[in-house]
Design an enzyme around this catalytic site. Sequence first.
Site, PDB file in Angstrom:
ATOM      1  N   ASP A 109       0.866  -1.179   0.000  1.00  0.00           N
ATOM      2  CA  ASP A 109       0.000   0.000   0.000  1.00  0.00           C
ATOM      3  C   ASP A 109       0.903   1.231   0.000  1.00  0.00           C
ATOM      4  O   ASP A 109       2.120   1.130   0.173  1.00  0.00           O
ATOM      5  CB  ASP A 109      -0.955  -0.048   1.201  1.00  0.00           C
ATOM      6  CG  ASP A 109      -2.200   0.791   0.960  1.00  0.00           C
ATOM      7  OD1 ASP A 109      -2.232   1.564  -0.020  1.00  0.00           O
ATOM      8  OD2 ASP A 109      -3.152   0.685   1.760  1.00  0.00           O
ATOM      9  N   ASP A 144      -3.743   7.240  -3.583  1.00  0.00           N
ATOM     10  CA  ASP A 144      -5.101   7.734  -3.822  1.00  0.00           C
ATOM     11  C   ASP A 144      -5.508   8.666  -2.693  1.00  0.00           C
ATOM     12  O   ASP A 144      -4.790   8.814  -1.708  1.00  0.00           O
ATOM     13  CB  ASP A 144      -6.077   6.548  -3.946  1.00  0.00           C
ATOM     14  CG  ASP A 144      -5.937   5.553  -2.807  1.00  0.00           C
ATOM     15  OD1 ASP A 144      -4.799   5.309  -2.374  1.00  0.00           O
ATOM     16  OD2 ASP A 144      -6.963   5.039  -2.324  1.00  0.00           O
TER      17      ASP A 144
END
Length: 757
Positions: A109, A144
């Site tokens: 991530d 994001d």
Amino acid sequence: MGAWSEQRRDDPQPCRDSDKGRFEVISRDGRARIGRLHTTHGILETPALLPVINPNIRTIEPRVLWDRYGIGALITNSYIIWKHEELKNAALNDGVHALIDYPGVIMTDSGTFQSYIYGDVEVGVEEIVSFQTSIGVDIATMLDVFSRPDMTEEEVDHCVEETVRRAQASVDASGETMLNGPIQGGVFKSLRTKSAQQMGAFDFSVHPIGGIVPIMERQRYKDYAKVMMATLPHLPPHRPVHMFGCGHPMLFPMSVALGADLFDSAAYALFARDGRLLTPWGTQRLETLTEWPERMPCVAFTTPAEVRKLDSDARCELLAHYNLEVTLAEIDRCKQAVRDGTIWRLAERRSHQHPALREAFLWISTNPHSATFDAQFVKDMVFDDRAAARDQAPNVGQWEDAWDWLVDAQEYPRKGGEPWGGEDTLMRPHILAAKGALQRRWMPRRSQTVGSDSLLLMHGSSGPWRDRLSDLMPRLEHHCPGLEVMIQTPVGLLPYSLEDLSPFAHIDGPDWLWKRRPNLAEIREELSLYGMEHRNIIPVDLAGEGIQSRVLAALQSAGVVAGVTNEDASEVPLTKERRDEAKMRIYRRHVRDKMVVLFNCSVPDADALLEGCSFVVNRVGRVKNALSSQGHHIASPRLKDGGLSLTDNGALALHQHRKQQCPSGFNDQQRLLDGEGLAWVVVDEDAEPFVLQGRNVFHGFILGCDAGISPGDTCLIVNAKGALLGHGISTRTSNELQSFQKGVAIKTRGGMKSPSQ
Ligand code: GUN
């Protein structure tokens, strides 16, 4: 953990270079799928759970995940590695696989979740992707912008737009590394859809659904379901979908049934830390337990009381193992259910185990404005919970596309019985798909002859019916050729001509289910779908002795006699010749109606094809083969599911009946109407010789197809000039035929040897 012998598992084999990043689906059940994601650290089978590994705190060693549990992928955080000098240098020097000591697929991530928890992160958009690439991760994640459920629509829109704005730079920075393109959008349907459509246009390998952790933490499972339904229909179907932060096994069956492929779990370790055990029906506290909720291998030699006495590190480690084992077991159950075609039923069963999950499930399956919603059938049968779910659904009328997306991917008919599960049974997507096809395509007799103003409604008993009615039916066919006969099943009316069709004919449930007295108002409403609402309904109970004389008496008292019986209701004998003629007409109707419902033939086309045909019938009177007037075998009704198998000669004949042009590509709008025949799939020159020899069609060789194909549909395989090459069963929807790059697309059932125009 002493009772375990530690065996080392071999390291994974890399995928073929040309397959890297590709996702293929090897088995499916509706939108649920068993997939294979090709990476240089192995081919990951999905649905899969990726345990979260914090590089600083390892509750279970990654090597143990691989060796003991065969876990093929894990997720760790590149931002944490990037921030800690020592970790960063080790990762840059030796690669992330060495740093973590794990040989399988490593997803990382990007730090977005840290920004959600702690505020901004100081790393750049391209910088974090390049870093992940340079430490050799298999699947990286772009930075994001996290959308929270408490944000306004405007704020969420900003998150969606900013994420999209960063997409191209992130894709460019990822080079050869597979990249996650997360979908944001909070709880706003239109923003989830927009995010899916816009992010789907970039060259990502996987689409995680982001921003759902706070939704799951607050057990807002209905919102979770809505997020899925607003997103998944709009993503490219050939990319796996990852539910970011979803590690509670309770959510797996529903998520898998809606199309989720990947999950990640920090929950196994986090819950272990405060003494909580995960189960597929919720969470339990160690302090309250005398027995294990599920006896998993890691606790086979101990009891909850003994575990409570362990020191906190040992207890935490053991509970983490326990939670992981429970979680993996539920993933396995989901996978087996997909293979067995029972994933919706697993989700349905699990929904009863938690009120919030039940609410979510009822919301999904209660969709009154869907094209497939069977209003009249559900109306009087629903319990309050379904009615309430419908009333409370704030966006009623906006979700029909998503529900139809689910129903359109269902295969029918399916073999095996359909276990009755209460009212929920009526809303199982594959049952609705089968009902939809029947209701749209089946036609009653139109001739104005004896009985054409009436309907004989058989009720009161489960099938098979043909043994009990074998004497009666030729008699009715001969004397009342306009009479329609239908059977009341627990899931709707079934024309007698399709009396062995699944699921209608194979609902396994208690006797009372079949003994429900017909509600004539309800029946009339269902008949209106076939233009038969004005018929005189003659109900006859199938249970009990003397069915033939009871039917004849009922017909006589309804005035539909015309020679079936004498004045005193005794039967008029039928000569052998007339009986054989009548049987022939019954066989023809049986095959014709299957061609209409399952091959999408118009009644005139099917009639023309069966003109002068003959039948091979087995010793119990079931049609095995249908032969054309020239004696060519054209189709075979299947005994297992009531389906119809096409032969090469049948394919040739149906190919010639097509009036539409050959599809020139993938055009969403070019859907064959009901009655316009089997869908065509156009393959390229490279595939042509293989199909002609009867070999399967693989993705990557398909030039176009009709819209509206569902998995399980029989289709004709043609070349770009429209010449017939073969026929087979699609494993995909039309959209999927367009998108996938790897795997079997059409299971070819027959090759024509040479192209036939
Ligand atoms: N982990 C949990 N949720 C998210 C999310 O929305 N984005 C990213 N990148 N990671 C997450």
